[in-house]
Design a protein around this motif. Structure first.
Motif, short mmCIF file in Angstrom:
data_model
loop_
_atom_site.label_atom_id
_atom_site.label_comp_id
_atom_site.label_asym_id
_atom_site.label_seq_id
_atom_site.Cartn_x
_atom_site.Cartn_y
_atom_site.Cartn_z
N PRO A 172 14.38 36.86 -23.62
CA PRO A 172 14.69 37.95 -24.99
C PRO A 172 14.88 37.46 -26.34
CG PRO A 172 15.86 38.39 -23.02
CD PRO A 172 15.49 37.18 -22.69
N SER A 173 15.36 36.08 -26.08
CA SER A 173 15.56 35.48 -27.58
C SER A 173 14.31 35.21 -28.52
CB SER A 173 16.21 34.11 -27.20
OG SER A 173 15.28 32.93 -26.80
N ILE A 174 13.07 35.27 -27.66
CA ILE A 174 11.76 35.21 -28.26
C ILE A 174 11.51 36.39 -29.24
CG2 ILE A 174 9.36 35.43 -27.81
CD1 ILE A 174 9.56 33.76 -25.18
N TRP A 175 11.80 37.51 -28.97
CA TRP A 175 11.83 38.59 -29.87
C TRP A 175 13.08 39.08 -30.68
CZ3 TRP A 175 14.74 43.01 -28.59
CH2 TRP A 175 14.72 43.06 -27.24
N ARG A 176 14.05 38.90 -29.91
CA ARG A 176 15.51 39.23 -30.37
C ARG A 176 15.89 38.30 -31.48
NH1 ARG A 176 18.40 43.09 -27.89
NH2 ARG A 176 18.15 42.50 -25.81
N ALA A 177 15.12 38.04 -32.30
CA ALA A 177 15.43 37.24 -33.65
C ALA A 177 15.63 37.76 -35.05
CB ALA A 177 14.18 36.13 -33.63
N TYR A 178 16.88 37.56 -35.44
CA TYR A 178 17.24 38.33 -36.64
C TYR A 178 17.23 37.51 -37.66
CZ TYR A 178 19.78 41.29 -33.19
OH TYR A 178 19.95 42.17 -32.41
N ILE A 179 16.78 38.28 -38.77
CA ILE A 179 16.97 37.45 -40.22
C ILE A 179 18.30 37.84 -40.75
CG2 ILE A 179 15.96 37.33 -42.51
CD1 ILE A 179 13.23 37.68 -41.51
N LEU A 180 19.31 36.79 -40.69
CA LEU A 180 20.59 36.98 -41.07
C LEU A 180 20.68 37.11 -42.76
CD1 LEU A 180 22.21 34.61 -38.48
CD2 LEU A 180 22.22 37.06 -38.44
N VAL A 181 21.84 37.77 -43.15
CA VAL A 181 21.94 37.84 -44.53
C VAL A 181 22.55 36.47 -44.97
CG1 VAL A 181 23.70 38.81 -46.13
CG2 VAL A 181 22.71 40.28 -44.46
N ASP A 182 22.20 35.98 -46.01
CA ASP A 182 22.59 34.62 -46.61
C ASP A 182 24.06 34.47 -46.42
OD1 ASP A 182 22.79 32.34 -47.88
OD2 ASP A 182 21.35 32.81 -49.55
N ASP A 183 24.67 33.15 -45.86
CA ASP A 183 26.12 33.26 -45.66
C ASP A 183 26.83 33.57 -46.92
OD1 ASP A 183 27.08 33.48 -43.12
OD2 ASP A 183 27.00 31.42 -42.75
N SER A 184 26.28 32.89 -47.97
CA SER A 184 27.03 32.95 -49.03
C SER A 184 27.31 34.23 -49.69
CB SER A 184 26.04 31.91 -50.25
OG SER A 184 25.01 32.49 -50.24
N LYS A 185 26.32 35.25 -49.38
CA LYS A 185 26.44 36.54 -49.89
C LYS A 185 27.27 37.39 -48.93
CE LYS A 185 21.76 36.79 -51.86
NZ LYS A 185 20.33 37.11 -51.31
N THR A 231 7.60 43.90 -25.82
CA THR A 231 8.26 42.54 -25.69
C THR A 231 6.96 41.93 -24.92
OG1 THR A 231 9.30 43.66 -23.68
CG2 THR A 231 10.62 43.51 -25.57
N ASN A 232 6.24 42.39 -24.19
CA ASN A 232 5.16 41.64 -23.38
C ASN A 232 4.18 40.93 -24.49
OD1 ASN A 232 6.02 42.02 -20.87
ND2 ASN A 232 4.99 43.81 -20.36
N ARG A 233 4.04 41.93 -25.71
CA ARG A 233 3.17 41.49 -26.59
C ARG A 233 3.68 40.53 -27.34
NH1 ARG A 233 -2.26 41.62 -27.65
NH2 ARG A 233 -2.73 42.37 -29.89
N CYS A 234 4.96 40.50 -27.62
CA CYS A 234 5.67 39.25 -28.37
C CYS A 234 5.66 37.92 -27.26
CB CYS A 234 7.11 39.55 -28.31
SG CYS A 234 7.45 40.85 -29.78
N PHE A 235 5.91 38.07 -26.18
CA PHE A 235 5.81 37.06 -25.20
C PHE A 235 4.24 36.29 -25.46
CE2 PHE A 235 9.10 39.04 -22.60
CZ PHE A 235 10.05 38.62 -23.22
N GLU A 236 3.37 37.33 -25.17
CA GLU A 236 2.05 36.89 -24.89
C GLU A 236 1.41 36.13 -26.55
OE1 GLU A 236 -0.35 40.19 -24.67
OE2 GLU A 236 -2.06 39.19 -25.88
N LEU A 237 1.90 36.73 -27.61
CA LEU A 237 1.62 36.02 -29.07
C LEU A 237 2.25 35.04 -29.21
CD1 LEU A 237 0.94 39.42 -30.89
CD2 LEU A 237 -0.99 37.77 -30.24
N HIS A 238 3.68 34.90 -28.78
CA HIS A 238 4.49 33.73 -29.01
C HIS A 238 3.95 32.34 -28.59
CE1 HIS A 238 8.43 31.60 -29.65
NE2 HIS A 238 8.09 31.14 -28.44
N SER A 239 3.11 32.31 -27.58
CA SER A 239 2.61 31.46 -26.79
C SER A 239 0.93 31.35 -27.07
CB SER A 239 2.70 31.28 -25.32
OG SER A 239 2.23 32.52 -24.75
#
Ligand code: ZN
Ligand code: ZN
Lengths: 97, 343
Positions: free
Chosen positions: A26-39, B307-315
């Motif tokens: 899941p870490s492949i898609w559960r990737a957040y863009i975090l708010v800049d720490d300084s802000k 999510t499957n699409r993410c896994f597929e495109l990721h690689s």
């Protein structure tokens, strides 16, 4: 190291979970863009009054961490967004203590 | 241009034309850009807004001519800017003297609008719980629904506009979820689907309860891709429909146990969506959504597809990613070609 089972053991090399391989982490898609720490405000606080449980409807805990019986029949093996584990390290301490 | 706009685009995801995001490192960010492109694509042009406003003011004038004590207001998705191209405009006629919903009045309005060439394909629904007339304004081709003497829709629209102001990302995710349900025919409340207000409540709750948003660690607008997937995760896989109701308190969303909501007891079928009307706590605004089983299944399916699409495109290699769409796996849009500009 001779044991053949070792090679069959599933473990994700990205997050160390034994529920999936790294290709389906899941870490492949559960990737957040975090708010800049300084802000960010200097000391983060956990607003417990805005935490609600998707499973029982009560306040103060996230649905993944609910002690009641899970009501949805769809499994939640890898964990969802609504868990204390999805908090940053310092807030995690505050949540789980 | 006229001719070009009438052509049917030969693709199911036209928002990606000339908008390539396949070089994004994270697939979630690629999806974020696609969501923004889709929203820009379906948003009305200045000309469309102009035509719509003119149409409404002509109808309003005609109404006032027939009934000097009456006025016409727009509510629903047009007044909150949450509509998809081609949706009906919801209007309501209110009046000082009242009683405009009577059968005679409905028919006299219908013939008045017809005489003024402001209405064709008129349908008068006088017997319903909420009497309405439906018609097509012939010059613009816009479909219009008129109801009478009810202000609850206007109040709801005002509240939704406040929520939109206070909730970055709400508009984008609502439009995506609407289009998603629309193409699966699960957004019609008359057939047990999920209505516009219910969709807004689901997204509103999701955003205001998200661990990373309540701690101000992320901005919703930068994270629309991962948030869309997590919305489907929450309401497709995890939400306890049997036990949990949605509500709001002081302008913020809350969950609470269904068992504590007296007005909906006794509960015959627990597996139903329960959303408390912010304007009337005894009213469940999603009581008509009897097909929550299919809606939940569709959301869970969207989670798997994305999510499957993410896994597929990721690689995949950058070469293989070219021309692909992430959002296109769950949303299709077919219709007239539309020009759209980047904001
Ligand atoms: Zn993993
Ligand atoms: Zn709980």
């Amino acid at each position: 190291s001779q044991c053949p089972h070792k090679w069959n053991k599933i473990q994700c090399t990205l997050c160390k979970s034994e529920k999936h391989l790294k290709e389906r982490c899941p870490s492949i898609w559960r990737a957040y863009i975090l708010v800049d720490d300084s802000k960010m405000a200097k000391s983060k606080v956990l607003p417990f009054h805005t935490i609600y449980c998707y499973n029982c409807g009560e306040k103060g805990h996230f649905g993944d961490d609910c002690k009641k019986r899970r009501s949805s029949r769809v499994p939640n093996d890898d964990g969802s967004a609504f868990t204390g584990s999805n908090l940053s390290a310092e807030l995690k301490q505050e949540y789980y203590c | 241009l006229e001719k070009k706009q009438k052509e049917i685009l030969n693709t199911d995801y036209p928002w990606i034309l000339n908008h390539d995001h396949s070089k994004q490192k994270e697939i979630s960010d690629w999806l974020t850009f696609e969501i923004k492109d889709f929203v820009a694509y379906i948003s009305p042009s200045r000309e469309e807004i102009e035509v719509r406003n003119q149409t409404i003011s002509m109808i309003r004038e005609a109404v006032k001519q027939l009934w000097p004590d009456a006025d016409l207001h727009v509510f629903g998705s047009y007044s909150t800017d949450l509509y998809l191209p081609g949706s009906d405009i919801d209007c309501v006629i209110t009046s000082e003297l009242g009683g405009k919903e009577s059968r005679n009045n409905l028919f006299s309005l219908a013939s008045h609008l017809k005489k003024k060439n402001l209405a064709t394909e008129i349908e008068v629904v006088a017997k319903a719980r909420v009497p309405i007339i439906k018609f097509v304004e012939p010059n613009s081709g816009i479909h219009i629904d008129v109801s009478f003497e009810r202000t609850n829709g206007l109040e709801a629209a005002k509240l939704i506009r406040e929520w939109l102001n206070d909730t970055p990302g709400l508009r984008e995710l609502v439009l995506i979820v609407k289009q998603f349900l629309h193409s699966r025919r699960l957004n019609n409340v008359h057939t047990g689907g999920l209505g516009g207000f219910s969709i807004i409540c689901l997204v509103f709750s999701f955003l205001h309860m998200h661990p990373r948003i309540i701690t101000k660690e992320i901005e919703a607008k930068d994270n629309l891709g991962v948030l869309l997937i997590e919305f489907f995760e929450l309401y497709g896989k995890n939400f306890g429909y049997d036990d949990v109701a949605l509500g709001s308190s002081d302008g913020y969303p809350v969950y609470f146990p269904k068992s504590t909501w007296n007005a909906i007891q006794p509960i015959k079928n627990p597996f139903t969506l329960a959303i408390q009307d912010p304007g009337d706590e005894s009213n469940n605004i999603s009581r008509g959504t009897f097909n929550i089983r299919d809606i939940k299944k569709a959301f869970a399916g969207a989670f798997d597809l994305l999510t499957n699409r993410c896994f597929e495109l990721h690689s995949a290699t950058f070469k293989d990613r070219l021309g692909k769409s992430v959002l296109g796996n769950v949303i299709k849009y077919r219709g007239k070609a539309r020009d759209f500009e980047d904001e």
